[in-house]
Design a protein around this motif. Structure first.
Motif, short mmCIF file in Angstrom:
data_model
loop_
_atom_site.label_atom_id
_atom_site.label_comp_id
_atom_site.label_asym_id
_atom_site.label_seq_id
_atom_site.Cartn_x
_atom_site.Cartn_y
_atom_site.Cartn_z
N ALA A 178 0.67 -1.10 -0.02
CA ALA A 178 0.07 0.01 0.03
C ALA A 178 0.84 1.14 0.02
N GLY A 179 0.47 2.07 -0.67
CA GLY A 179 1.12 3.32 -0.78
C GLY A 179 2.59 3.67 -1.88
N LYS A 180 2.65 2.49 -2.50
CA LYS A 180 3.61 2.43 -3.52
C LYS A 180 2.91 2.31 -4.99
N PHE A 181 3.76 2.92 -5.85
CA PHE A 181 3.20 3.03 -7.23
C PHE A 181 1.66 3.47 -7.33
N ILE A 182 1.49 4.81 -6.59
CA ILE A 182 0.34 5.30 -6.50
C ILE A 182 -0.21 5.86 -7.83
N SER A 183 0.69 6.47 -8.77
CA SER A 183 0.47 7.04 -9.84
C SER A 183 0.09 5.83 -11.13
N SER A 184 1.07 4.86 -10.75
CA SER A 184 0.66 3.84 -11.87
C SER A 184 -0.54 2.90 -11.48
N VAL A 185 -1.07 2.79 -10.20
CA VAL A 185 -2.00 2.11 -9.94
C VAL A 185 -3.09 2.77 -9.81
N LEU A 186 -3.41 3.81 -8.73
CA LEU A 186 -4.51 4.73 -8.59
C LEU A 186 -4.22 6.01 -7.98
N ASP A 187 -4.24 6.87 -8.91
CA ASP A 187 -4.19 8.32 -8.20
C ASP A 187 -5.25 9.06 -8.64
N GLN A 188 -6.07 9.06 -7.42
CA GLN A 188 -7.38 9.90 -7.68
C GLN A 188 -7.36 11.41 -7.79
N GLN A 189 -6.33 11.92 -7.24
CA GLN A 189 -6.16 13.57 -7.10
C GLN A 189 -5.81 13.96 -8.52
N ASN A 190 -4.77 13.07 -9.31
CA ASN A 190 -4.32 13.39 -10.68
C ASN A 190 -5.02 12.75 -11.80
N LYS A 191 -6.25 11.89 -11.44
CA LYS A 191 -6.81 11.20 -12.28
C LYS A 191 -6.11 10.33 -13.13
N GLN A 192 -5.38 9.44 -12.64
CA GLN A 192 -4.56 8.57 -13.47
C GLN A 192 -4.30 7.03 -12.75
N GLY A 193 -3.77 6.24 -13.57
CA GLY A 193 -3.58 4.97 -12.87
C GLY A 193 -4.25 3.77 -13.72
N ILE A 194 -3.85 2.87 -13.65
CA ILE A 194 -4.49 1.48 -14.24
C ILE A 194 -5.70 1.20 -13.87
N LEU A 195 -6.07 1.53 -12.65
CA LEU A 195 -7.53 1.60 -12.09
C LEU A 195 -8.40 2.62 -11.94
N PHE A 196 -7.92 3.73 -12.58
CA PHE A 196 -8.77 4.95 -12.56
C PHE A 196 -10.07 4.94 -13.02
N ASN A 197 -10.24 4.56 -14.22
CA ASN A 197 -11.29 4.48 -15.08
C ASN A 197 -12.49 3.56 -14.11
N LEU A 198 -12.09 2.35 -13.99
CA LEU A 198 -13.05 1.19 -13.45
C LEU A 198 -13.35 1.94 -11.86
N HIS A 199 -12.45 2.57 -11.24
CA HIS A 199 -12.54 2.99 -9.69
C HIS A 199 -13.93 4.09 -9.67
#
Length: 925
Positions: free
Chosen positions: A701-722
Motif C-alpha cells: 500500500a502507498g507504492k506506485f500510486i500514480s501507476s495503480v490509482l491516483d485519484q487526485q491526478n486522475k490517473q493509474g491503471i485502475l482509475f477509470n473502473l474505480h
C-alpha cells in the motif's frame, strides 16, 4: 399431530364449541336409544374425533358437565388407559334461548374448565330461567340479548351467538345492519357460523360489522357420532377462559377454520439454551441457567441490564455465528471478542464456562457445546434411549443455520452492503458455499493448465539450438559420404535405423509372461461349506453350481497356459524367420562392409574419424526425436490454449451465474416490498478494488500510486473502473474495463507496452519472470458485485431513495424489511426497535413476525410491547438480574395473567402509567 405437545408456551387446540348430551330434550333427534348412552361412550366419541377441547352446551342446563369431568379425570388417572384415550379438556357451557323482540335466538355461554354445573345453573337463574331445563321450546330468558350477554360476562364467561346464520341464529334471514342488530353485535366478539360465506351477498355495513367477530365452528352434535364433525383451531397456552377470551379477541392470528392441524414445527429450531458458570450467569446456587424455547415466536423481555443480550450472544457463540460478523459487522465482532474474554481480562468467561444449545433438526435432537477451556465434544446427538453421543461436527454453520441480528449489527449492515451480500450468499437459493466449491475446482484446473503451458513453453525455447546442432551433424555426415564411402555409409545408416525401428523379441516375452500371470489368477475360492447346513436340500445344489464353475475356470487356466506356450513358439519362429530373411542378409552385409571400412580407416593417420560417423548418426537420430517431441508439444500447447480459453469462459459464466442467482433471490424476497428495493451491479463494487489489485500482485500500500490509482491526478491503471459512476460509464461496459486492466497489466509485465513509470514496469517484469503464477490469479479475478439499497420514506408513495441518505430509523427499517423477508432458519434478533418509531414497528416488524412464524422460529429480545403482544408471542421469557446473576423471573404464554401483568409493568411502567398515557392521548384526540 397428536395433542401431546412437548413444548412450552402457546399452541393450536382443536375446538368443538357446540355439543349436546342426552340431557338436551332433542338429543338423538327422535332416536330414544341414544339418550341412554353412557358418559364414557360420549367421551370416547369426543376423543376419537381428535378434539383437544369440547364445549358442552346442553339446552338451558348443565346436568352432564360434572359427570363428564369426573369420568374424564378418572380416565386420565387410570394406570391402564383405553386405546382410544387422548387428553381432552371440557369447557362447561350452555345453549340459552333468548327472547329477543319477536324471535327466539340461541346463545352459547362458555366458562372456564375449572367451573362446574352449578355455574350454569346460577347464570340461567340470573337470566330468569328457573324451569324447563333441557328444552329450548318450553322456556327462554326474561332478559334481552344484550342483557343476557352481560350476565354471562359478569360470571366470567364468553357469549357466542349460536349458528348465527342458521335457524334461531342472530342473523337468520337478515342481510342488512339494523340499529338493534348493531347493539347485539357490539355486545359480543365471536359467533358460531354454519357457512363462512353466507354473508357474501350481505349489506356492506353488515359485512364490516361481522368482520370484527371471531368466526368459530361447532358441530351442534345431538348424537355421539357427530361430536367434532365441525370444529376450529384456537391458539393459546393451557386452555382456560382467559386464553379463550384473548384468542377470540385476536382472531386474525389465533383462530383458524381448517381441517389440517396448524401446529407447525420448522425443519430446524432451538429447543433449549443452557449457560453454566459464566461470570454473571449460571452460577446461582451452583445451578445453570436453563431456558426452554418454543418452536415459533419467543419474546425475551426484562428491564435494562437483565441479561437479554447475554442470552442472544450466547446463542451466537455456541452456534459459531460469531464468524459471520467478520464480514457483516466487523466492529461488532470486536465487541463480541471482548465479551468472550476471560473475566481476568474484563470479559465474562470463566475457565469452566459452558454453553449448551439443543437444536431439533428434522425430527432429530442435537446439542451444540461451547466451552471456554475448549474441552468436550462440540456436537452430540441424542439416541433413542435419550443419551447424548458425540458425533462428527462437519460444518456446524451449514448443518445448523441460525441468523442472529442485533440493533448495532443492523445499523452496521446498513452502511456495509458487502455484509448484506454475505447474507444473500448464505441463502439456499444462492448457496455461495456450493458455488465456491465448483469455482475453486475450475480455477484450480485453469492454474494447472497455465503452469503446464509454461513448462512446455520452456522446453521449446531450445528448438533453434537443436536445429543448429542437427544441421552441423548432417553437414559432417555429408562430408564423409562425399569421400567415396557414401554408399556403404548410407546403407549402414539405413540398416541401423531399420534395425532400431523393428520391434524386439522382448515383446513376445512380455506377452507370454502376462498370459501366465493371468492364468495364475483364474479360479474360484473353495466352497464355504461351514456357512451351509449339510442337511439342507439346497446346499448340494449350490455346491454343485460352484464346483462346475470352478472346474470350468481350471480348464480356462490350462488353455491360457497353452496360449502362452504358443506365444513362446511364435517368438522362436519370428526370430528364425528374420535370420533367414533377405533383409537380414542385406543388413548383415551392410554391417560387414561398414566394419571393413572401419578397419581400413584404423590403419590410416586418423583412426577415430570413421567412428564419429556412427556417433553422429546416433546424435542425428536423437536430435530428430527431440524435434519430433517438440512438434508434439507445439500441438499440445494449441490444445492447452483452447482448454485455457474454455476454462476462463466457464469461470466468467459462473461469475455471471452468481450475480444472476443473487438478483433472482433479491427479486423473490423483496418483490413489491414497500420499504426496500435492492439491485445488483455486476463487477460494480470498487470499495476494495485497489486493495484486491495490490494483494494479487503483491504491491505494498502507498507504492506506485500514480501507476495503480491516483485519484487526485486522475490517473493509474485502475482509475477509470474505480470512478465508473462519476464518469457515467455504462454498467454494460464494466466487464470490458476489468478485461482491460488485466491485459494492460500483463502487457507491461511482458514488456510489450510501457506504463507511466519505469519502477512499476520493472516491478511487474521481475514478478513475471520469478512469479508468473501471480498473473494467473489476476486473470481469474473479477471485482465484487455492487449491492444498491434504496428505501422509501413513505411506503405508500412508491418512491425510493439511496439508503445512504436515510435516517438511522429509515436505514434500520430498510435492512429489517429485507432480513425478515426470507429464510427458514431460526432468526434471533436483539432489540430491533431501538431506531424505529411505533408506526414502523407495527407496519414492519409485527406484520413480518406473523409471516415469519409460518416458516421459522423467532427469538426476539425487546423492550417494545407491540412486538410481544401484537406479534402474538407463543412464549414470553421474563428476565431479571438479582444477587449478581441473570435469572428467569417468569415464563409463559400471553394468556396467563401473571405474564400479561409483567409485560404491562416492565414495558409500560405499570398499569397506572399505561392508563394515564392512554387517557392523555384520548383527551388530546
Amino acid at each position: 399431530m397428536d395433542n401431546i405437545w412437548p413444548y412450552p408456551g402457546a399452541r393450536w387446540w382443536k375446538f368443538d364449541f357446540h355439543s349436546h348430551t342426552p340431557k338436551s330434550n332433542d338429543y338423538g333427534h327422535g332416536n330414544t336409544s341414544m339418550k341412554s348412552i353412557a358418559v364414557e361412550e360420549w367421551l370416547q366419541n369426543a376423543m376419537q374425533s381428535a378434539l383437544d377441547c369440547v364445549v358442552v352446551t346442553d339446552h338451558l342446563l348443565g346436568g352432564w358437565i360434572d359427570l363428564l369431568k369426573a369420568k374424564n379425570f378418572e380416565l386420565q388417572s387410570a394406570a391402564q388407559k383405553p386405546s382410544w384415550f387422548r387428553e381432552l379438556i371440557i369447557f362447561p357451557g350452555v345453549e340459552i334461548t333468548v327472547a329477543n323482540s319477536s324471535s327466539r335466538i340461541h346463545l352459547l355461554a362458555v366458562f372456564d374448565p375449572k367451573c362446574d354445573g352449578q355455574k350454569i345453573t346460577s347464570v340461567l337463574g340470573a337470566c330468569g330461567i328457573t324451569d324447563g331445563f333441557g328444552d329450548d321450546h318450553l322456556t327462554s330468558t326474561t332478559t334481552g340479548f344484550v342483557e343476557t350477554v352481560n350476565k354471562i360476562k359478569e360470571a366470567n364467561g364468553i357469549a357466542i351467538p349460536a349458528h348465527v346464520d342458521g335457524v334461531k341464529g342472530l342473523l337468520e334471514g337478515i342481510r342488512t345492519l339494523t340499529p338493534e342488530l348493531k347493539k347485539c353485535l357490539n355486545a359480543v366478539f365471536a359467533a358460531e357460523f354454519c357457512n363462512l360465506h353466507i354473508l357474501d351477498d350481505a349489506d356492506r355495513t353488515l359485512k364490516a360489522e361481522m368482520s370484527r367477530l371471531a368466526k368459530v365452528a361447532g358441530s351442534d352434535a345431538h348424537q355421539p357420532g357427530d361430536i367434532g364433525k365441525y370444529f376450529c383451531w384456537l391458539k393459546m397456552g393451557p386452555p382456560s377462559i382467559e386464553g379463550l377470551h384473548l384468542a377470540l379477541q385476536d382472531h386474525e392470528f389465533c383462530v383458524k377454520n381448517q381441517s389440517e392441524s396448524p401446529n407447525f414445527l420448522p425443519d430446524i429450531f432451538l429447543s433449549k439454551l443452557t449457560i453454566r458458570a459464566m461470570r454473571y450467569c449460571g452460577r446461582l446456587y451452583g445451578q445453570p441457567l436453563v431456558i426452554h424455547l418454543h418452536p415459533l415466536f419467543n419474546a425475551i423481555i426484562g428491564g435494562r441490564g437483565t441479561g437479554k443480550s447475554t442470552l442472544i450472544e450466547s446463542v451466537r457463540i455456541v452456534s459459531r455465528r460469531d464468524q459471520d460478523l467478520q464480514i457483516e459487522a466487523p466492529r461488532i465482532k470486536g465487541e463480541l471478542d471482548k465479551f468472550m474474554m476471560s473475566s481476568l481480562n474484563k470479559g465474562v468467561m470463566l475457565n469452566e464456562t459452558e454453553i449448551l444449545l439443543e437444536v431439533q433438526r428434522r425430527g432429530k435432537k442435537f446439542q451444540l457445546r461451547w466451552r471456554a477451556d475448549g474441552q468436550d465434544a462440540v456436537l452430540e446427538e441424542q439416541n433413542t434411549e435419550g443419551n447424548w453421543l458425540a458425533v462428527e461436527t462437519g460444518n456446524l454453520r451449514e448443518r445448523f443455520p441460525v441468523s442472529l441480528l442485533s440493533q448495532k449489527q443492523i445499523n452496521e449492515l446498513a452502511s456495509n452492503p458487502r455484509g448484506l451480500l454475505e447474507v444473500v450468499d448464505r441463502s439456499p437459493e444462492v448457496d455461495r458455499a456450493a458455488w465456491m466449491t465448483r469455482w475453486e475446482s475450475v480455477k484450480s484446473q485453469f492454474i494447472q493448465l497455465r503452469e503446464r503451458r509454461r513448462s512446455f513453453q520452456r522446453q521449446i525455447l531450445n528448438e533453434a539450438q537443436l536445429r543448429s546442432k542437427l544441421q552441423d551433424i548432417e553437414n559432417d555426415l555429408r562430408q564423409y559420404e562425399e569421400k567415396g564411402h557414401g554408399k556403404i555409409l548410407n546403407q549402414y545408416q539405413k540398416c541401423s535405423q531399420q534395425k532400431n525401428g523393428m520391434p524386439g523379441s522382448d515383446i513376445f516375452v512380455t506377452i507370454s509372461a502376462n498370459i501366465r500371470e493371468l492364468a495364475t489368477h483364474v479360479g474360484l475360492p473353495d466352497f464355504p461349506a461351514y456357512l451351509f447346513d449339510a442337511d439342507d436340500e439346497s446346499t448340494d445344489e449350490i455346491k454343485s453350481i460352484h464346483d462346475q464353475s470352478a472346474q470350468s475356470l481350471v480348464t480356462i487356466g490350462q488353455t491360457l497356459v497353452q496360449l502362452a506356450e504358443k506365444v513362446d513358439t511364435l517368438q522362436l519362429q519370428h526370430n528364425q524367420n528374420i535370420c533367414l530373411s533377405n533383409w537380414h542378409v542385406a543388413m548383415q552385409s551392410s554391417m560387414n562392409a561398414y566394419e571393413g571400412l572401419v578397419k581400413e580407416y584404423s590403419k590410416k593417420q586418423n583412426p577415430l574419424s570413421i567412428s564419429f560417423y556412427g556417433e553422429w548418426v546416433a546424435q542425428r537420430n536423437q536430435l530428430q526425436q527431440q524435434l519430433n517431441k517438440l512438434a508434439a508439444i507445439r500441438k499440445e500447447i494449441v490444445t492447452i490454449d483452447k482448454q485455457l480459453n474454455d476454462a476462463q469462459q466457464v469461470l466468467l459464466d459462473m461469475r455471471i451465474e452468481l450475480t444472476t442467482k443473487r438478483q433472482s433471490f433479491l427479486d423473490k424476497v423483496i418483490g413489491d416490498n414497500p420499504y426496500v428495493r435492492m439491485e445488483l451491479v455486476q463487477f460494480g463494487d470498487v470499495s476494495t478494488l485497489e486493495a484486491d489489485y495490490r494483494f494479487l500482485l503483491g504491491l505494498d500500500a502507498g507504492k506506485f500510486i500514480s501507476s495503480v490509482l491516483d485519484q487526485q491526478n486522475k490517473q493509474g491503471i485502475l482509475f477509470n473502473l474505480h470512478q465508473w459512476e462519476a464518469l457515467n460509464i455504462p454498467v454494460s461496459d464494466l466487464l470490458s474495463f476489468v478485461s482491460t486492466i488485466k491485459s494492460e497489466t500483463c502487457k507491461i509485465a511482458e514488456g510489450e507496452v510501457s506504463g507511466l513509470h519505469c519502477a512499476f514496469d520493472n516491478r511487474l517484469a521481475k514478478m513475471y519472470e520469478t512469479q508468473p503464477s501471480v498473473f494467473d490469479q489476476l486473470d481469474v479475478w473479477w471485482p465484487e458485485d455492487l449491492l444498491r439499497v434504496k428505501y422509501s420514506k413513505d411506503p405508500h408513495s412508491g418512491k425510493f431513495e439511496d439508503l445512504e441518505k436515510g435516517s438511522a430509523g429509515q436505514k434500520a427499517a430498510t435492512i429489517l424489511a429485507f432480513l425478515l423477508s426470507h429464510g427458514s432458519e431460526p432468526l434471533v434478533i436483539d432489540q430491533p426497535e431501538d431506531d424505529l418509531d411505533n408506526a414502523l414497528i407495527y407496519d414492519l416488524i409485527v406484520k413480518q413476525i406473523h409471516e415469519n412464524k409460518n416458516r421459522r422460529q423467532l427469538i426476539i429480545a425487546t423492550h417494545n410491547p407491540n412486538i410481544v403482544v401484537n406479534g402474538d408471542a407463543e412464549m414470553v421469557h421474563i428476565m431479571k438480574f438479582n444477587s449478581g446473576q441473570i435469572q428467569i423471573d417468569q415464563q409463559g404464554s400471553l394468556e396467563e395473567s401473571t405474564i400479561r401483568e409483567a409485560i404491562c409493568t416492565i414495558m409500560e411502567g405499570g398499569r397506572k402509567a399505561f392508563n394515564q398515557r392512554y387517557n392523555r392521548i384520548f383527551i388530546n384526540v
